[in-house]
Design an enzyme around this catalytic site. Structure first.
Site, PDB file in Angstrom:
ATOM      1  CG  ASP A 151      -2.091   0.917   1.137  1.00  0.00           C
ATOM      2  OD1 ASP A 151      -2.282   1.528   0.066  1.00  0.00           O
ATOM      3  OD2 ASP A 151      -2.836   1.035   2.132  1.00  0.00           O
ATOM      4  CD  GLU A 158      -0.135   5.210  -4.443  1.00  0.00           C
ATOM      5  OE1 GLU A 158      -0.886   4.232  -4.579  1.00  0.00           O
ATOM      6  OE2 GLU A 158       0.289   5.587  -3.322  1.00  0.00           O
ATOM      7  CG  ASP A 163      -8.327   4.154  -0.328  1.00  0.00           C
ATOM      8  OD1 ASP A 163      -8.108   2.947  -0.119  1.00  0.00           O
ATOM      9  OD2 ASP A 163      -7.636   5.060   0.165  1.00  0.00           O
TER      10      ASP A 163
END
Length: 788
Positions: free
Chosen positions: A443, A446, A522
């Site tokens: 997670d 990025e 999300d």
């Protein structure tokens, strides 16, 4: 100081708490200062085009065409893929390629073309280069699939990376798919799409772009054929798509266009031509076979940010067992960590995590751990100290370690573009395995770094190894998560060599399928979020990432019982079947939505468990062929325009068609059926395609159809492998493939091939072999034989 940024700074302090708010303000200003001093000023620029052709030099698989201001290298590989690169760009180095560039096709020849141009003719494709640098891709039959106009560059006068523009033309009937994980689609509407992996900072819906996984990969489908184009540059950029318009027989068609603008990197691309299956096979041979998940990862997985304790995990698992609901994995989010620090455990709330893991494993349930890349910048933290000793963390242009803000507070970031750092990070998973975890959920990669204003990521001036070439975050950003996945995958291969690693990631880039899968991130709770979930899975599959899925129920908010159930029913037919929610969202356990939803969810769970052998077969076929589990309806008939425009149903492998309910209050829905006979898997009623049919979709189920003649591997009543055979139409035969694998190891099971045909008044199923047909290796149940 910018007044607007000052206001944002004040809002940040008030919205996330004083301590973290102040950190995000400091981080935003640090990032701005780093880029102000560390990024070169572009200054004046000089525009350039290739100019007129000068000469050509044949070479293996193609050759080099030289123009007055540039040169174009063309190579046709033995797998049929075509590469071309401008300004001397070669296929390597590349983060997308699985290994070395494939061998050139010795039969592909560069030869003169009309009007002073050149062409390369190969078995599956012809590439024509005009005398001013336009590149045209044609089928063997001479149909033009794509025409790239001569590119343009803007070069800083003082030196530095050139920006570039590539405009392309496609047929008026062409449709665009891909570009990574996009909430719009799966057919991409007209608009501009950014190529920069981004945490939107909120739960997203179809209008949000970009998201976590962006790829310069387009799959284009038209009457003339299908082609995939990949522009191999990891820099920031945009793709602007415009579908064409046909002149209603007047002959005045306006073709579709794609305009790619990149802030830097080489101007090089790969093109693959053929059927969708052939194109994805070539893509997988180029970028790597998809990782094979262990069998348990194809079951139902339950997650939540905020389980909070071992007792709560036991309560949730007990609920599944008490209600007779299958469960294969439980995911622990950042709340199980010590102050959100990666590779740690909160000993107060999870004091005996290995014991809990062992208890769950006895019930057939695995534990999956979240892993974030950010490391708390705190001496005494073992991961920080180890990384500092390895010089593992990203530095800025002045040589200082870059600090950002993530869940543990002030944090630093490993440079996964360095082989030594990947090896160090991969070894850290030993701690996770020791705690009893069987799978890993990447997670915030990025990478995300919280800021009060500006981009929530590392400074663009941050320095990276890039495998020793050196460069900055402008080039490294989009491949950061890909390299993190490689570190984890390779580390687990060494630490647990007998087991297939299970990794899935929020972010990634072309080639990420080599190391695992993805999930939606999300997604917003709501009917638009449900629709976006399907778009993301289908889009990623067409970019070569076959294993993915959404947060069932949406990440935020409180889904209504109807929305939750429809999401759950869709998820039961997607590769990653996972419920998940945020800390402040409503519950996601099926029994929390009332007895009716519980019973209908049980049906979906039991059906998923029954179909696990089919999912395992699809996983093996994806590994061997690159074909996604979830496929658009046009997969086998891309020339069918009606199917090309259908976005609310999908094929699961070759044998099943799934039509989820995506709108509230619906108890019937229209379904577009491809050519052939299809059976409703509940009523066994037969429908003939191509046609649009209106079918019942009660709250208890979503419509699912089986292709006539399909041979499906399923779990039988005794739990063993069985064959479910759907009767072929009279006068026709059917068949299917079965890969019997229920384990976690690296053995390559033999593919079993079955045929089904009518013999008199009954359907006969045979296993194909070198010596002809034989008896099936598993029990057989024939369905649909009552229909004629």
């Amino acid at each position: 100081m910018n007044g607007r940024d000052l206001v944002r700074s004040m809002k940040a302090v008030g919205s996330v708490g004083a301590a973290q708010g102040v950190r995000t303000v400091r981080a935003a200003w640090r990032r701005r200062r780093a880029d102000a001093t560390g990024l070169p000023s572009r200054g004046a620029e000089r525009a350039r085009v290739p100019g007129p052709v000068q000469e050509a030099e044949p070479g293996p698989g193609g050759g080099v065409v030289r123009f007055s201001r540039s040169e174009l290298r063309i190579l046709v590989a033995v797998n049929g893929a075509v590469f071309w690169g401008w300004d001397g760009a070669e296929p390597e180095p590349s983060y997308a390629l699985a290994g070395r560039c494939p061998e050139p096709d010795p039969r592909a020849l560069l030869e003169p073309d009309k009007d002073g141009g050149w062409r390369v003719v190969a078995e599956r494709v012809t590439v024509v280069v005009s005398r001013h640098g336009a590149v045209e891709v044609l089928t063997p039959g001479g149909v033009t699939l794509r025409r790239d106009l001569p590119p343009r560059w803007w070069e800083p006068v003082g030196g530095g990376p050139a920006r570039w523009l590539q405009r392309s033309e496609v047929a008026a009937d062409a449709r665009f798919f891909g570009l990574g994980g996009r909430a719009a689609g799966p057919r991409l509407p007209d608009g501009t799409y950014r190529l920069w992996n981004t945490d939107p900072g909120h739960a997203f819906a179809p209008g949000d772009d970009p998201l976590y996984i962006t790829m310069p990969v387009q799959l284009v489908v038209s009457d003339g054929g299908t082609h995939l184009v990949f522009h191999d540059s990891s820099w920031d950029g945009t793709v602007t798509l415009r579908e064409g318009e046909e002149g209603a027989g007047s002959g005045h068609d306006r073709g579709g266009t794609s305009e790619l603008r990149m802030d830097g990197g080489p101007l090089r691309c790969w093109v693959m031509v053929g059927t969708p299956a052939r194109v994805l096979l070539a893509w997988a041979s180029l970028t790597g076979a998809p990782a094979l998940p262990p069998a348990w990862a194809l079951g139902h997985q339950h997650a939540r940010w905020g389980f909070g304790s071992e007792q709560e995990v036991r309560r949730i698992v007990a609920g599944y067992l008490e209600h007779g609901l299958p469960l294969d994995a439980v995911h622990l989010d950042i709340d199980h960590l010590d102050a959100h620090q990666v590779f740690t455990v909160d000993q107060d709330h999870f004091p005996k995590l290995p014991v809990l893991a062992e208890e769950l494993r006895r019930d057939g349930i695995r534990l999956v751990s979240i892993v974030d890349p950010a490391v708390k910048a705190l001496p005494g933290n073992a991961v920080y100290d180890g990384g500092a000793a390895e010089d593992a963390f990203v530095r800025d242009a002045s040589g200082q370690v870059v600090q950002g803000v993530v869940w543990p507070g002030e944090a630093v970031f490993p440079d996964f573009t360095h082989a030594r750092v990947r090896e160090w990070w991969g070894g850290l998973y030993e701690e996770r395995l020791g705690q009893g975890f069987s799978g890993f959920w990447h997670d915030m990669n990025e990478p995300t770094s919280f800021t009060a204003f500006g981009e929530s990521t590392l400074p663009r001036s941050a320095r990276h190894s890039l495998e020793g070439r050196g460069g900055d975050h402008r080039e490294a950003h989009n491949v950061y998560a890909l390299c993190m996945a490689r570190a984890g995958f390779e580390g687990l291969r060494k630490l647990a060599p007998q087991e297939r690693p299970f990794l899935f990631s929020r972010s990634g880039w072309a080639g990420m399928q080599r190391y695992g899968g993805a999930w939606s991130g999300d997604v917003a709770t709501g009917w638009p979020g449900l629709r976006a979930s399907l778009a993301l899975v289908m889009g990623l599959g067409l970019c070569g990432v076959p294993y993915s899925g959404p947060d069932i129920g949406g990440f935020d908010g409180d889904p209504s019982p109807e929305l939750y159930l429809r999401w759950f029913q869709l998820g039961a037919y997607l590769p990653l079947f996972r419920t998940h929610a945020s800390l402040r969202a409503g519950r996601r356990e099926p029994w929390e939505f009332g007895p009716e939803v519980l019973e209908h969810a049980r049906v979906a769970l039991v059906e998923r468990r029954r179909l696990l052998p089919y999912f395992m077969t699809l996983a093996h076929l994806a590994r061997r062929t690159g074909a996604p589990y979830v496929r658009p309806l046009w997969w086998a008939a891309p020339e069918d325009r009606t199917l090309r425009d259908c976005e609310d149903a999908f094929l699961l492998g070759d044998s099943l068609l799934v039509a989820p309910v995506l709108d509230p209050g619906a108890d019937r829905r229209a379904v577009q059926l491809p050519r052939g006979r299809w059976y409703d898997t509940v009523t066994e009623r037969a429908y003939e395609g191509p046609a649009q049919v209106l079918v019942d979709a009660p709250l208890s189920r979503i419509p699912v159809f089986a292709r006539a003649g399909a041979v499906l591997p399923v779990h039988g009543e005794d739990g063993g492998l069985a064959l479910e055979v759907w009767a072929p139409a009279r006068g026709r035969t059917g068949g299917g493939l079965v890969v019997p694998d229920g384990g976690e190891g690296w053995d390559e099971p033999e593919i079993e091939r079955y045929t089904a045909r009518w013999m008199g008044s009954r359907v006969v199923v045979e296993r194909e072999g070198e010596d002809g047909g034989g008896e099936p290796s598993h029990p057989v149940r024939v369905r649909g034989a009552g229909e004629r």
